[in-house]
Every structure is written in structure tokens, then in C-alpha cells.
Design a protein around this motif. Structure first.
Motif, PDB file in Angstrom:
ATOM      1  N   UNK A 131      -4.382   2.164 -14.366  1.00  0.00           N
ATOM      2  CA  UNK A 131      -3.025   2.675 -14.610  1.00  0.00           C
ATOM      3  C   UNK A 131      -2.754   3.899 -13.732  1.00  0.00           C
ATOM      4  N   UNK A 132      -3.725   4.813 -13.694  1.00  0.00           N
ATOM      5  CA  UNK A 132      -3.571   6.027 -12.888  1.00  0.00           C
ATOM      6  C   UNK A 132      -3.372   5.666 -11.413  1.00  0.00           C
ATOM      7  N   UNK A 133      -4.178   4.743 -10.924  1.00  0.00           N
ATOM      8  CA  UNK A 133      -4.044   4.374  -9.512  1.00  0.00           C
ATOM      9  C   UNK A 133      -2.649   3.786  -9.252  1.00  0.00           C
ATOM     10  N   UNK A 134      -2.220   2.892 -10.112  1.00  0.00           N
ATOM     11  CA  UNK A 134      -0.911   2.260  -9.886  1.00  0.00           C
ATOM     12  C   UNK A 134       0.217   3.290  -9.908  1.00  0.00           C
ATOM     13  N   UNK A 135       0.124   4.264 -10.797  1.00  0.00           N
ATOM     14  CA  UNK A 135       1.168   5.304 -10.854  1.00  0.00           C
ATOM     15  C   UNK A 135       1.123   6.165  -9.592  1.00  0.00           C
ATOM     16  N   UNK A 136      -0.103   6.462  -9.131  1.00  0.00           N
ATOM     17  CA  UNK A 136      -0.211   7.280  -7.918  1.00  0.00           C
ATOM     18  C   UNK A 136       0.305   6.528  -6.691  1.00  0.00           C
ATOM     19  N   UNK A 137      -0.019   5.236  -6.580  1.00  0.00           N
ATOM     20  CA  UNK A 137       0.488   4.454  -5.442  1.00  0.00           C
ATOM     21  C   UNK A 137       2.019   4.481  -5.463  1.00  0.00           C
ATOM     22  N   UNK A 138       2.593   4.443  -6.663  1.00  0.00           N
ATOM     23  CA  UNK A 138       4.058   4.446  -6.797  1.00  0.00           C
ATOM     24  C   UNK A 138       4.674   5.810  -6.485  1.00  0.00           C
ATOM     25  N   UNK A 176       6.775   2.462   8.836  1.00  0.00           N
ATOM     26  CA  UNK A 176       8.243   2.329   8.848  1.00  0.00           C
ATOM     27  C   UNK A 176       8.929   3.411   8.003  1.00  0.00           C
ATOM     28  N   UNK A 177       8.353   4.611   8.020  1.00  0.00           N
ATOM     29  CA  UNK A 177       8.977   5.738   7.317  1.00  0.00           C
ATOM     30  C   UNK A 177       8.465   5.966   5.901  1.00  0.00           C
ATOM     31  N   UNK A 178       7.448   5.196   5.440  1.00  0.00           N
ATOM     32  CA  UNK A 178       6.942   5.366   4.070  1.00  0.00           C
ATOM     33  C   UNK A 178       5.475   5.780   4.100  1.00  0.00           C
ATOM     34  N   UNK A 234       0.835  -1.209   0.000  1.00  0.00           N
ATOM     35  CA  UNK A 234       0.000   0.000   0.000  1.00  0.00           C
ATOM     36  C   UNK A 234       0.871   1.262   0.000  1.00  0.00           C
ATOM     37  N   UNK A 235       2.091   1.132   0.515  1.00  0.00           N
ATOM     38  CA  UNK A 235       3.024   2.270   0.521  1.00  0.00           C
ATOM     39  C   UNK A 235       3.763   2.388  -0.823  1.00  0.00           C
ATOM     40  N   UNK A 236       3.465   1.495  -1.760  1.00  0.00           N
ATOM     41  CA  UNK A 236       4.068   1.577  -3.106  1.00  0.00           C
ATOM     42  C   UNK A 236       5.542   1.194  -3.145  1.00  0.00           C
ATOM     43  N   UNK A 237       5.972   0.330  -2.230  1.00  0.00           N
ATOM     44  CA  UNK A 237       7.394  -0.040  -2.238  1.00  0.00           C
ATOM     45  C   UNK A 237       7.724  -1.057  -3.323  1.00  0.00           C
ATOM     46  N   UNK A 238       6.686  -1.744  -3.842  1.00  0.00           N
ATOM     47  CA  UNK A 238       6.946  -2.704  -4.929  1.00  0.00           C
ATOM     48  C   UNK A 238       5.710  -2.917  -5.778  1.00  0.00           C
TER      49      UNK A 238
END
Ligand SMILES: C[S@@+](CC[C@H](N)C(=O)[O-])C[C@H]1O[C@@H](n2cnc3c(N)ncnc32)[C@H](O)[C@@H]1O
Length: 461
Positions: free
Chosen positions: A143-150, A434-436, A80-84
Motif C-alpha cells: 500500500x505504501x509503495x503504491x501511494x508513493x508511486x502515485x 515526457x515531463x513526469x 512507473x511515473x504513477x500516471x495510472x
């Protein structure tokens, strides 16, 4: 597995003695992959904090295998923090092998749901611009959601037929990725439905579409720019055939070497009309040669001397920063550039720089949505939370990833945070794990009113 006869005959011709090994690999399990978002965390640091077992994918510097039968990385707060991003390992190759640098102007023509666009955006490190397009507007919303999560902010998300994009972006881009719609032969093992789809629309159908998309994209590339064409199919007509068509229409393109890996198989000059040995520089990924599904990649460069019209950069006029926004940004460690602001009604966007004139273009998103101007106050957006680094906002609530309040926050619940903040704390807080950053909340009397975007809330937790 039942494969169409016509497909088997073609693969026998393509593979010769290797055909039996290829067929055998249909009995083996598929591979699961995870790609680290290097815009948010280095690979080294991610390996230190990764809560489940991962092993490196040898040809992708930020890619790892995980055991998808036992582990669900999509349920962890770091997701959810977009780390991967979770992606089939071979599918990581195209964006990895297109040499994108921070500051580039990059186009992903067929981008949804964002498996490659998220990596292109991460490589830009928030400098330059990513235009992520997909003809399907429903897929472009994902696509928009995935880019925003990232956390990608320097982007335009569009849903246009590539011919219409040309009106705005002629000769504009440094790098273009065409992950073309294709007959999907390389995905037969991963997704059995692809076999039925192949029977309905095979290589002939997709080849026409691919020729049209690649020539439209070619006209949007700058002289000296690089373009990577990829498919998840083996068929020569859709692969070498598409590239040969492009070279016939635009001889200013030249096939480039792709950074190698022992499992890559060279493209096939013998299936082309010209028999040009350069086709061996293109790459086929076969599942019996390496741990991943089937793909094809060709890297192309447009000559520095190519003559092509180029869309000029439009002027960005400095705007007055609204007082509510200015007040909110006192707590943000950013040097807000007023000429990058774009205000439509209540909504405030932070635009990439050096864009061409885009009058009339239709967007799902243009720039980073900073938030909304309400009566005498500014409400920050979910996208801003994901784009910020924890250190960039003055008021944070940092929860450990095993704190059970996190999952409740992600479900949209109000949570008790008395133990985490000074007694008198109130107002907007950036909730992090954890900082993200994960999203916003508003503190009053030791509780956090949930401002996590309703459409993103985790229903399964
Ligand atoms: C192979 S998928 C892209 C996968 C994506 N690159 C990823 O990595 O997540 C091909 C995409 O092309 C889109 N598409 C089909 N025809 C198109 C066209 N003419 N122009 C742009 N996109 C198109 C489809 O909607 C589909 O999302």
C-alpha cells in the motif's frame, strides 16, 4: 465453472429470472481497467498521450478499459511515473462515489494494496490528509509503495486494528471508506481461488468482522461526515445486513443516494428486518448488468447534530531547517513550512497539517519522506521525486518514453546523458519521462549515476 450449491441457491433467490443471465456471464472474459491519476495529469491530457488503445468506463470519469490479453500497461514508463493504476472497473466505484474534496481529512480503514486509497489521495490534490490503514503489515507495505508511486505525500500509512485507531482519531474524519474484507462472491469469475476461500470462510464469518469494523469507523467520523461501505460480494448479510446493524447501533447515520448509472441495481429493502425503503439507495453491481465484476456500495452520512467526542488537533512547533536541507531546497520551488518538518535520526519527513496527538501510534509512514541527512549533505528520497512536478525542480533530465535509456534507468543501470545536459552539469537531477518524474540520479562527466530506489527497480524489463 463449478460453484458451491449453497451459493447458487442463494443467487437464485436474489436474482429470480435473471439467474440464467448471471450464470452465463461466467463464460465471458473478465474486464481490465486503468484509472488515471488526476493528481499528476488530467484525463484529457492522458488520453492525448496514452500509447495504447483505451475506451472509457461509462460510470467512472477517469476510468478506461484496455485489452489485458494483448496489452501490458504495467510495463510502460508511464506506469512507473504513477500516471495510472490498474484496477478492475467495478472496484473503481467506491472511491469514485465517496465525495472527497481537497483539504478533507480522509480515512481508508482497509486500504491495502491501495486500489482505492490511491484514488482518494489523488482527489485530495495534496491538501488535507489521507490515513491509509490495513491490519496486515505485509499488505500495508505494498500500500505504501503504491501511494508513493502515485505521488501522495499528505498521508499516514498505518497497520492497526481499527479499534486502536479510534484512540487517536475520535470524531476526526470528514470522509471514511470501508472497503471491507468479505467472502468475495463478486470476484469468482476474475479469480477462481476465491471460490475455495468462500468454502472456508463464508458470509457468517465476514459479517461479524464487518460489523466490528463499521462501528469502529463510525466513531471516527465527524458530525456531518460521509462514510462509504463497500464489499465485493453479493450476500445480503454482509451488505444490507451490515448497514442495518450500523443503523441499529448508531441511528445518527442516514443512507444517502449514490450518483447513478443505468447498470447499477438497487439494494434490497426486503432482505432487511426493517424493510426500510432507503436500502434501495444502496447499490449492487452485477456482472450481467454491466462490464465489471460484482460489488456492493452504501453511502452514509452522520447527522450534523450527532454528539461524539472529537480528538483535538495537536500543535505543530516550528523547527529549524537543517542547513543541508535548506541548501537542497534552494533548487526546489516549494514554500517549505518549517512547522511541518519532522526529523527522526537521519530521516526528514514533511507532515500533513492539523493532525491529532499521535504519541504511541505505529506507522509504516508518517508524512512525505523527503530524504536523509548525511554528513554535510542531504539525499532526496524516491517518494520526494514522485511527489514533485517536473517544473518544481531546477535540474531535470527529461527522456522521451520511447528512449531505450529509460528502461535501463528503471533497472538501476548507469546511463549516458551527455546529449541531454549542459557540458558542466553535475549533481542531483530529477529523471522524468515526457515531463513526469520517475526518480533521482547524480550527474558526473555526462553520465548519470543511478539513484532509482533499489527495491523498486524493474526486474522484468
Ligand atoms: C477488500 S480488501 C481491501 C482492498 C483495498 N481497499 C483496495 O482497493 O486495494 C480488504 C482488506 O481488509 C484488510 N483487513 C481485514 N481485516 C481487517 C481489519 N479488522 N481492519 C483493517 N483491515 C482489515 C485485509 O488485510 C485486506 O487488505
Amino acid at each position: 465453472m463449478n460453484l458451491p450449491n449453497e451459493f447458487e441457491e442463494k443467487m437464485k433467490a436474489l436474482l429470480g429470472d435473471e439467474f440464467e443471465d448471471y450464470i452465463k456471464c461466467y463464460d465471458e472474459p473478465r474486464y481490465y481497467g486503468l484509472r488515471v491519476n488526476t493528481e499528476k495529469i488530467s484525463v484529457e491530457d492522458f488520453v492525448k498521450i496514452c500509447p495504447f488503445e483505451i475506451t472509457p468506463i461509462p460510470w467512472i470519469d477517469n476510468g478506461f478499459y484496455y485489452d489485458g490479453e494483448k496489452i501490458s500497461p504495467a510495463k510502460h514508463p508511464y506506469y512507473f511515473a504513477g500516471l495510472y493504476y490498474l484496477q478492475e472497473p467495478s472496484a473503481m466505484t467506491p472511491a469514485n462515489r465517496l465525495p472527497v474534496e481537497p483539504g478533507d481529512r480522509v480515512l481508508d480503514v482497509c486500504a491495502a494494496p491501495g486500489g482505492k486509497a490511491t484514488e482518494l489521495g489523488a482527489k485530495l490534490q495534496n491538501e488535507g490528509v489521507l490515513v491509509a490503514n490495513d491490519i496486515s503489515s505485509s499488505r500495508a507495505r505494498g500500500l505504501l509503495k503504491n501511494l508513493e508511486v502515485f505521488g501522495i505525500g499528505n498521508m499516514l500509512v498505518m497497520s492497526e486494528e481499527p479499534g486502536r485507531l479510534e484512540r487517536y482519531f475520535s470524531g476526526y474524519f470528514d470522509k471514511i471508506l470501508i472497503d471491507a474484507p468479505c467472502s468475495g462472491e463478486g470476484m469468482f469469475r476474475k479469480d477462481k481461488k476465491m471460490v475455495r476461500a468462500w468454502e472456508e470462510h463464508g458470509p457468517e464469518f465476514f459479517s461479524k468482522l464487518q460489523r466490528s469494523i463499521i462501528t469502529q469507523a463510525a466513531r471516527m467520523l465527524k458530525p456531518g461526515g460521509m462514510m462509504l461501505y463497500s464489499t465485493c460480494t453479493f450476500d445480503p448479510l454482509e451488505n444490507e445486513g451490515t448497514i442495518e446493524y450500523l443503523l441499529g447501533e448508531y441511528p445518527e447515520f442516514e443512507i444517502q443516494e449514490i450518483a447513478g448509472y443505468e447498470g447499477f441495481a438497487p439494494g434490497r429493502p426486503e432482505v432487511t428486518k426493517s424493510k426500510d425503503p432507503d436500502f434501495a439507495k444502496t447499490v449492487r453491481i452485477f456482472p450481467h448488468h454491466m462490464k465489471g465484476e460484482g460489488h456492493y456500495l452504501a453511502l452514509l452520512k452522520k447527522s450534523e447534530d450527532a454528539i461524539c467526542p472529537s480528538s483535538p488537533v495537536a500543535e505543530q512547533k516550528a523547527k529549524k531547517i537543517p542547513a543541508e536541507l535548506e541548501e537542497f531546497f534552494r533548487d526546489v520551488k516549494w514554500d517549505l513550512k518549517p512547522w511541518r518538518l519532522d526529523i527522526h535520526g537521519e530521516r526528514v519527513y514533511y507532515m500533513p497539517e492539523n493532525l491529532p496527538e499521535l504519541k504511541g501510534a505505529r506507522f509504516l509512514r508518517s508524512g512525505l519522506l523527503l530524504g536523509e541527512l548525511k554528513k554535510k549533505r542531504f539525499e532526496p528520497s524516491q517518494a520526494l521525486a514522485m511527489n514533485l512536478k517536473m517544473e518544481e525542480y531546477a535540474h531535470t533530465l527529461n527522456l522521451s518514453s520511447d528512449d531505450n535509456r529509460l528502461m535501463r534507468y528503471l533497472k538501476g543501470e548507469t546511463i549516458d546523458v551527455e546529449d541531454l545536459i549542459p557540458a558542466k552539469a553535475k549533481g542531483w537531477h530529477l529523471v522524468c519521462t515526457d515531463g513526469f518524474p520517475l526518480g533521482w540520479g547524480k550527474v558526473t562527466n555526462g553520465t548519470l549515476k543511478n539513484k532509482y530506489l533499489p527495491g523498486w527497480r524493474n526486474q522484468s524489463a
